[in-house]
Enzyme design. Structure first.
Site, PDB file in Angstrom:
ATOM      1  N   SER A  68       4.420   2.581   8.124  1.00 39.75           N
ATOM      2  CA  SER A  68       3.896   1.360   7.067  1.00 39.75           C
ATOM      3  C   SER A  68       5.290   1.294   6.441  1.00 39.75           C
ATOM      4  CB  SER A  68       2.632   1.961   6.327  1.00 39.75           C
ATOM      5  OG  SER A  68       1.595   2.062   7.024  1.00 39.75           O
ATOM      6  N   GLY A  69       5.256  -0.363   5.953  1.00 37.23           N
ATOM      7  CA  GLY A  69       6.495  -0.638   5.236  1.00 37.23           C
ATOM      8  C   GLY A  69       7.499  -1.103   6.100  1.00 37.23           C
ATOM      9  N   ASP A 104       0.112  -7.581   1.803  1.00 35.01           N
ATOM     10  CA  ASP A 104       0.439  -6.099   1.732  1.00 35.01           C
ATOM     11  C   ASP A 104       1.927  -6.225   1.694  1.00 35.01           C
ATOM     12  OD1 ASP A 104       0.478  -3.235   1.874  1.00 35.01           O
ATOM     13  OD2 ASP A 104      -0.237  -3.122   3.759  1.00 35.01           O
ATOM     14  N   GLY A 107       3.093   6.603   8.471  1.00 35.69           N
ATOM     15  CA  GLY A 107       4.524   6.796   8.196  1.00 35.69           C
ATOM     16  C   GLY A 107       5.397   5.746   8.437  1.00 35.69           C
ATOM     17  N   HIS A 148       0.855  -1.260  -0.041  1.00 38.58           N
ATOM     18  CA  HIS A 148       0.060  -0.101  -0.079  1.00 38.58           C
ATOM     19  C   HIS A 148       0.886   1.287   0.186  1.00 38.58           C
ATOM     20  CE1 HIS A 148       0.403   0.131   4.401  1.00 38.58           C
ATOM     21  NE2 HIS A 148       0.223   1.553   4.221  1.00 38.58           N
TER      22      HIS A 148
END
Length: 260
Positions: free
Chosen positions: A216-217, A118, A214, A69
């Site tokens: 995420s990932g 994801d 911020g 995402h």
């Protein structure tokens, strides 16, 4: 700011990589505070059109693992990845950056449930060189087990609470939180009328601690012996910094093997 959880791994527990998961400058025992430079040498800051939007992790000299995402544009020229970064402003003497040459999003992203699988990979324009401040993380092996209550670590530059402005926090943050069983996690999300928690997900968090915009990932990681192992990718929470979940890296392994 940041969050999250991790797992106990079955032996061997680590996907084969050269010199992965070693952070010689990491001496932290508890979290929820500023991370010191070099504590998380695989942490990546993903910038989109000049601004931090997500985290990521170094998995080898050419590839970064992140959340699907976070890929908000198919144009590789819109992204720049920062390695060895400690703060979003000011001097970062150990920092290097690269442009992106290729993006691979998990082919079953969002299949069956929102945010399912994801996971994404980003290939950098030229290989990075490892040093004390830039190193790869180890990836959890297929068949690794995730136990309720296991403490894991999350890292990132995300907001410190749901009420803060939607901008990157300046200093890299770290926090230790427990894994939450998927059945309990699914009940919590059902209460909020949100999508189901699938077997491809892992939850973690505690009141007041979790991922936020911020983060995420970025990695969810656990220390096994002398090595740090990434077991998940920060994905979403309800609301942020309350109860959170991530993906198990095991579900990304097929895509990673396809690159070899």
């Amino acid at each position: 700011m940041v969050w999250v959880f991790l797992i106990f791994l079955t032996q061997p527990g680590i996907k084969a990589q050269e010199e992965c998961g070693v952070a010689s400058l990491n001496t932290k025992i508890v979290g929820g505070e500023n991370a010191t430079a070099g504590s998380w040498p695989w942490q990546v800051s993903m910038h989109y059109t000049g601004f931090h939007i997500c985290g990521g992790t170094v998995i080898n000299t050419e590839w970064v693992l992140t959340a699907a995402h976070c890929i908000i544009s198919p144009n590789t020229s819109d992204y720049r990845l920062y390695f060895g970064k400690q703060t979003q402003s000011g001097s970062n003497p150990n920092e290097v950056n690269r442009t992106v040459s290729q993006i691979i999003v998990h082919p079953e992203y969002n299949m069956g449930a929102l945010f399912n699988n994801d996971i994404a990979l980003m290939k950098i324009s030229s290989p990075i060189t490892y040093n004390t401040y830039i190193k790869p993380v180890c990836l959890a092996a297929n068949g690794s087990l995730f136990y309720n209550g296991t403490n894991v670590w999350g890292t990132g530059w995300g907001r410190l609470s749901k009420d803060e402005p939607n901008v990157a926090y300046d200093v890299l943050q770290e926090v230790e939180i427990p894994v939450i069983g998927n059945k309990l996690c699914d009940c919590i999300y059902t209460t909020y009328n949100l999508n189901n928690i699938t077997s491809a997900m892992i939850c973690a968090g505690v009141s007041g601690k979790g991922i936020c915009q911020g983060d995420s990932g970025g990695p969810i990681q656990y220390k096994q012996g002398t090595r740090w192992i990434q077991t998940g990718i920060a994905s979403f929470g309800i609301p942020c910094a309350i109860v959170d979940w991530t993906w198990t890296v095991d579900f990304a392994v097929p895509s990673l093997k396809a690159l070899s």
